[in-house]
Scaffold this active site. Structure first.
Site, PDB file in Angstrom:
ATOM      1  N   GLY A   9       0.835  -1.192   0.000  1.00 50.59           N
ATOM      2  CA  GLY A   9       0.000   0.000   0.000  1.00 50.59           C
ATOM      3  C   GLY A   9       0.870   1.242   0.000  1.00 50.59           C
ATOM      4  N   PRO A  10       0.230   2.392  -0.054  1.00 49.00           N
ATOM      5  CA  PRO A  10       0.984   3.645  -0.054  1.00 49.00           C
ATOM      6  C   PRO A  10       1.539   3.974   1.336  1.00 49.00           C
ATOM      7  CG  PRO A  10      -1.374   4.072  -0.145  1.00 49.00           C
ATOM      8  CD  PRO A  10      -1.203   2.595  -0.232  1.00 49.00           C
ATOM      9  N   VAL A  11       2.325   5.023   1.392  1.00 45.80           N
ATOM     10  CA  VAL A  11       2.899   5.506   2.639  1.00 45.80           C
ATOM     11  C   VAL A  11       1.788   5.833   3.624  1.00 45.80           C
ATOM     12  CG1 VAL A  11       4.221   7.416   3.638  1.00 45.80           C
ATOM     13  CG2 VAL A  11       4.930   6.404   1.467  1.00 45.80           C
ATOM     14  N   ARG A  12       2.010   5.479   4.884  1.00 43.39           N
ATOM     15  CA  ARG A  12       1.090   5.789   5.985  1.00 43.39           C
ATOM     16  C   ARG A  12      -0.293   5.179   5.798  1.00 43.39           C
ATOM     17  NH1 ARG A  12       4.570   6.599   9.458  1.00 43.39           N
ATOM     18  NH2 ARG A  12       5.558   8.592   9.687  1.00 43.39           N
ATOM     19  N   GLY A  14      -1.073   2.112   6.969  1.00 38.96           N
ATOM     20  CA  GLY A  14      -1.348   1.184   8.054  1.00 38.96           C
ATOM     21  C   GLY A  14      -0.715  -0.180   7.881  1.00 38.96           C
ATOM     22  N   HIS A  52       8.254   2.920  15.239  1.00 39.86           N
ATOM     23  CA  HIS A  52       7.921   1.542  14.851  1.00 39.86           C
ATOM     24  C   HIS A  52       8.323   0.556  15.953  1.00 39.86           C
ATOM     25  CE1 HIS A  52       6.203   1.608  10.842  1.00 39.86           C
ATOM     26  NE2 HIS A  52       7.064   2.543  10.491  1.00 39.86           N
ATOM     27  N   ASP A  86      10.122  -5.737   7.217  1.00 42.32           N
ATOM     28  CA  ASP A  86       9.738  -4.353   6.930  1.00 42.32           C
ATOM     29  C   ASP A  86      10.955  -3.583   6.447  1.00 42.32           C
ATOM     30  OD1 ASP A  86       8.368  -1.968   6.790  1.00 42.32           O
ATOM     31  OD2 ASP A  86       7.918  -1.848   8.924  1.00 42.32           O
TER      32      ASP A  86
END
Length: 171
Positions: A9-12, A14, A52, A86
């Site tokens: 998914g995109p940045v930020r 989740g 994180h 990650d």
């Protein structure tokens, strides 16, 4: 064999939070693989790393930027009950000058992840959803990240797109 779960998914969006939530159900011996090689001069990135880390249980083990993720995981004693990686894009950034060799290396990692006896979550990033970059190196990086994402989704038992904190199942 464990499941291979791909979150993209995109940045930020989740992704990391979702990965942690999933991995909480993997048992007590979860291993978090951080693919970012720390730059002590980058205070903003250091703060991201700290945030994180605070989201993860203190009992999780962390491997920082191993050359071969699968080999580093195989050497652990006790073995992990689950793994969170990650992120794929940061892994690529460390090998950006290798092109085909990076694609081949990631394919070998994926084979090893699929053979692990525990679930493995790989976090990716959708960086190609914006205009075509003007710089050739940025276009090449975007393309390589897209190819790695495609390979990961194809190898995964589950693939999810995170949008605004909401998981959308792709497969």
């Amino acid at each position: 064999m464990g499941d291979l779960i791909f979150l993209t998914g995109p940045v930020r969006s989740g992704k990391s939070r979702r990965a942690v939530d999933l991995a909480m159900g993997f048992g007590d011996a979860v291993v978090f693989v951080a693919t970012y090689r720390r730059d002590p001069a980058d205070a903003e990135m250091a703060e991201r790393v700290r945030r994180h880390q605070a989201e993860r249980p203190a009992t999780w083990r962390t491997l920082e930027a191993p050359a071969s993720i699968a080999a580093a995981l195989a050497a652990l004693d006790p073995p992990p009950s689950g793994v969170v990686i990650d992120s794929l894009v940061l892994w690529l950034a460390d090998r950006f000058d290798q092109d085909e060799a990076a694609l081949d290396a990631w394919s070998r990692e994926l084979e090893a992840f699929r053979a692990m006896p525990c679930p493995v979550v790989v976090i990716g990033d959708e960086i190609g959803w914006s205009p075509v970059p003007m710089e050739p190196a940025l276009r090449r990086f975007r393309d390589l990240a897209g190819f790695l994402g495609q390979r990961t989704a194809a190898a995964a038992t589950e693939a999810w797109l995170m949008v605004a904190g909401c998981p959308v199942r792709l497969k």
